[in-house]
Scaffold this motif. Structure first.
Motif, PDB file in Angstrom:
ATOM      1  N   UNK A   4      40.300  42.843  43.428  1.00  0.00           N
ATOM      2  CA  UNK A   4      41.535  42.961  44.203  1.00  0.00           C
ATOM      3  C   UNK A   4      42.701  42.342  43.442  1.00  0.00           C
ATOM      4  N   UNK A   5      42.417  41.291  42.671  1.00  0.00           N
ATOM      5  CA  UNK A   5      43.452  40.652  41.861  1.00  0.00           C
ATOM      6  C   UNK A   5      43.949  41.577  40.756  1.00  0.00           C
ATOM      7  N   UNK A   6      43.031  42.324  40.137  1.00  0.00           N
ATOM      8  CA  UNK A   6      43.426  43.314  39.126  1.00  0.00           C
ATOM      9  C   UNK A   6      44.390  44.331  39.733  1.00  0.00           C
ATOM     10  N   UNK A   7      44.026  44.858  40.895  1.00  0.00           N
ATOM     11  CA  UNK A   7      44.879  45.843  41.563  1.00  0.00           C
ATOM     12  C   UNK A   7      46.254  45.259  41.855  1.00  0.00           C
ATOM     13  N   UNK A   8      46.233  44.028  42.323  1.00  0.00           N
ATOM     14  CA  UNK A   8      47.480  43.364  42.665  1.00  0.00           C
ATOM     15  C   UNK A   8      48.387  43.267  41.438  1.00  0.00           C
ATOM     16  N   UNK A  30      36.574  49.662  49.889  1.00  0.00           N
ATOM     17  CA  UNK A  30      35.949  49.863  48.583  1.00  0.00           C
ATOM     18  C   UNK A  30      34.518  49.323  48.563  1.00  0.00           C
ATOM     19  N   UNK A  31      33.821  49.620  47.472  1.00  0.00           N
ATOM     20  CA  UNK A  31      32.512  48.989  47.247  1.00  0.00           C
ATOM     21  C   UNK A  31      32.687  47.481  47.156  1.00  0.00           C
ATOM     22  N   UNK A  36      29.953  40.118  47.824  1.00  0.00           N
ATOM     23  CA  UNK A  36      30.832  40.635  48.881  1.00  0.00           C
ATOM     24  C   UNK A  36      32.309  40.725  48.498  1.00  0.00           C
ATOM     25  N   UNK A  37      32.605  40.707  47.199  1.00  0.00           N
ATOM     26  CA  UNK A  37      34.007  40.860  46.810  1.00  0.00           C
ATOM     27  C   UNK A  37      34.320  42.335  46.551  1.00  0.00           C
ATOM     28  N   UNK A  38      35.572  42.707  46.867  1.00  0.00           N
ATOM     29  CA  UNK A  38      35.986  44.110  46.723  1.00  0.00           C
ATOM     30  C   UNK A  38      36.012  44.545  45.260  1.00  0.00           C
ATOM     31  N   UNK A  43      40.360  55.605  41.331  1.00  0.00           N
ATOM     32  CA  UNK A  43      40.940  56.281  42.501  1.00  0.00           C
ATOM     33  C   UNK A  43      41.637  55.300  43.446  1.00  0.00           C
ATOM     34  N   UNK A  44      40.953  54.187  43.672  1.00  0.00           N
ATOM     35  CA  UNK A  44      41.526  53.175  44.557  1.00  0.00           C
ATOM     36  C   UNK A  44      42.855  52.669  44.009  1.00  0.00           C
TER      37      UNK A  44
END
Lengths: 137, 137
Positions: A4-8, A30-31, A36-38, A43-44
């Motif tokens: 999620x940090x990468x996406x951010x 997401x997977x 349990x981390x996203x 695509x996401x």
DNA sequence: CTTGAACCTCAACCGACTAGAGGTGTTACT
DNA sequence: AGTAACACCTCTAGTCGGTTGAGGTTCAAG
């Protein structure tokens, strides 16, 4: 796979906001990693970029949901997408018109006051007395 | 003496909003009737008109609180009132600039799409691909 | 005296996030 | 393998400027 940090970092969308978009149904859940981390696919990432761009253009969550749905039906006519954009364009133009009125009024207030103290301040007088206004609002 | 409904009709501010302004400290708690209903003086009406006008001009609650405080000190210089208005004017000008950018972008999107179906829709393509934009946002 | 509109308080909700508490996962280095 | 630092998890509550609704009381006209 992206955290999620990468996406951010790549989209400029803050982490809690990404989770919020998931909760609002704009992003598919997401997977998850073993712990349990996203973990997002490319695509996401693209989906989030789309959302970011649409938000930057002022579309609200509901409109974005519609646009995403449309993207999932490539054979449909793009009338609906056109309509959503046209509505947004009109909303933006209305806001601009309104803000231009305010700009004139505030500019007038800020330039016309030559008083030294509050008692005679044009700013406060014109806020108290609507008749001192140019435009009707 | 005015009831809260009278004030509402005369200023165009909705009744729950008047109570909200009281709660926020913009309106002094008015006298009450025997049966505990609010009864406003002409001063209360003028105060609410002032607030309404300031809200119409986009001032936030905090700025209005400051302006009201200033009104209570007639001997002070009006530097502070000028500053509040100048800040608001700048905020409005920034919003206008931003919205003008969006207007251009949306207009471009809405006029350039000549596709018949979503697959080729320019709207959705330009939302997906930032590089199709004119301005940086 | 009755009726119906207007009023009361309190709590919850709106959009689009943001912040914080308290706990767990991952990773780089020794 | 151990540990430190940082990233991540969920959940709750707060932001702004109000709006909505429930459940109850008061007011004014007839």
């Amino acid at each position: 796979m992206f955290s999620i940090g990468d996406l951010s970092r790549r989209t400029g969308v803050k982490i809690p906001t990404i989770r919020y978009y998931e909760q609002m149904g704009l992003l598919d859940p997401p997977d998850r990693s073993e712990g349990n981390q996203r973990r997002y696919s490319r695509d996401g990432l693209q989906r989030l970029s789309f959302i970011r761009h649409a938000r930057d253009l002022g579309f609200n969550i509901e409109a974005i949901r519609e646009l995403i749905d449309l993207g999932g039906h490539p054979e449909k006519p793009c009338r609906d997408a056109d309509r959503i954009v046209a509505e947004q364009l009109e909303a933006v133009r209305n806001k601009i018109a309104r803000l231009n009125q305010l700009e004139r009024e505030l500019h007038r207030m800020s330039t016309q006051c030559e008083a030294k103290c509050i008692r005679d301040c044009y700013v406060l007088h014109s806020l108290s007395d609507h008749r001192l206004c140019d435009t009707d609002h």
